[in-house]
Design a protein around this motif. Structure first.
Motif, mmCIF file in Angstrom:
data_model
loop_
_atom_site.group_PDB
_atom_site.id
_atom_site.type_symbol
_atom_site.label_atom_id
_atom_site.label_comp_id
_atom_site.label_asym_id
_atom_site.label_seq_id
_atom_site.Cartn_x
_atom_site.Cartn_y
_atom_site.Cartn_z
ATOM 1 N N GLU A 90 56.696 17.737 -3.806
ATOM 2 C CA GLU A 90 57.383 19.016 -3.700
ATOM 3 C C GLU A 90 57.108 19.888 -4.917
ATOM 4 O O GLU A 90 56.796 19.394 -5.999
ATOM 5 C CB GLU A 90 58.897 18.806 -3.597
ATOM 6 N N ASP A 91 57.297 21.166 -4.715
ATOM 7 C CA ASP A 91 57.234 22.121 -5.814
ATOM 8 C C ASP A 91 58.386 21.821 -6.772
ATOM 9 O O ASP A 91 59.514 21.598 -6.335
ATOM 10 C CB ASP A 91 57.369 23.527 -5.231
ATOM 11 N N THR A 128 61.943 23.239 -6.219
ATOM 12 C CA THR A 128 62.861 22.885 -5.138
ATOM 13 C C THR A 128 64.102 22.176 -5.656
ATOM 14 O O THR A 128 65.183 22.358 -5.099
ATOM 15 C CB THR A 128 62.177 22.015 -4.066
ATOM 16 N N ALA A 175 62.702 25.847 3.611
ATOM 17 C CA ALA A 175 61.347 26.349 3.838
ATOM 18 C C ALA A 175 60.344 25.694 2.877
ATOM 19 O O ALA A 175 59.242 25.294 3.286
ATOM 20 C CB ALA A 175 61.315 27.870 3.670
ATOM 21 N N ALA A 176 60.728 25.546 1.620
ATOM 22 C CA ALA A 176 59.829 24.930 0.627
ATOM 23 C C ALA A 176 59.569 23.465 0.955
ATOM 24 O O ALA A 176 58.428 22.992 0.881
ATOM 25 C CB ALA A 176 60.428 25.060 -0.771
ATOM 26 N N THR A 192 59.813 22.027 3.930
ATOM 27 C CA THR A 192 59.036 21.950 5.162
ATOM 28 C C THR A 192 57.568 22.207 4.880
ATOM 29 O O THR A 192 56.698 21.510 5.405
ATOM 30 C CB THR A 192 59.581 22.941 6.204
ATOM 31 N N ASP A 193 57.280 23.206 4.041
ATOM 32 C CA ASP A 193 55.883 23.490 3.668
ATOM 33 C C ASP A 193 55.250 22.321 2.928
ATOM 34 O O ASP A 193 54.091 21.988 3.158
ATOM 35 C CB ASP A 193 55.800 24.747 2.798
ATOM 36 N N ALA A 194 55.998 21.686 2.027
ATOM 37 C CA ALA A 194 55.441 20.625 1.195
ATOM 38 C C ALA A 194 55.301 19.306 1.946
ATOM 39 O O ALA A 194 54.318 18.584 1.759
ATOM 40 C CB ALA A 194 56.315 20.412 -0.039
#
Length: 152
Positions: free
Chosen positions: A47-48, A51, A79-80, A82-84
């Motif tokens: 993850e970023d 987050t 959203a972050a 889900t993207d990661a």
């Protein structure tokens, strides 16, 4: 050997057997907890780094009583993640469950119930019927549906 001693011996044997089972289960539990920590560590690396800040901010806003602000921040977290990690990752499914809870607290009862139903269907598909997260989601959905309908 008298009957009393036989009963005492049987109770001691049963206690020893129960202790063996408890220790084996504890060993299984510790091994599972270590595996879960390894998975969480891997997920956090994927993850970023921001987050974690979003998660803490959403929690802080919720504790301060700002349900709408917490919902907005939690939407960015979802959203972050889900993207990661992808939509079917178990951590994303739990985040979706938590997001439905934020919707409920912000007053969007119908939206929250719909979100709970959607994430429950995905949890059943991805995790299975017997997964603890699936069972918990089903229980929360039932409880909240009953509250929304005035049954509880």
């Amino acid at each position: 050997m008298s009957r009393g001693w036989k009963v005492a011996a049987a109770l001691v044997a049963a206690g020893c057997a129960a202790e063996v089972v408890r220790r084996r289960r504890r060993g299984d539990w510790v091994a599972r907890a270590n595996r879960d920590l390894d998975v969480r560590d891997r997920v956090l690396r994927q993850e970023d780094p921001g987050t974690a800040g979003l998660l803490h901010e959403a929690h802080r806003l919720r504790e301060l009583g700002d349900a709408d602000g917490a919902l907005e921040v939690h939407a960015r977290l979802l959203a972050a993640r889900t993207d990661a990690l992808g939509a079917d990752d178990p951590h994303v499914l739990v985040t979706r469950f938590n997001h439905a809870g934020h919707m409920w607290e912000a007053g969007d009862k119908a939206g929250a119930l719909a979100a709970y139903e959607e994430v429950l269907a995905d949890m059943v598909r991805v995790l299975g019927e017997d997964d603890p997260d699936t069972r918990w989601t089903r229980n929360v959905l039932t409880t909240r549906r009953n509250k929304a309908e005035g049954r509880t």
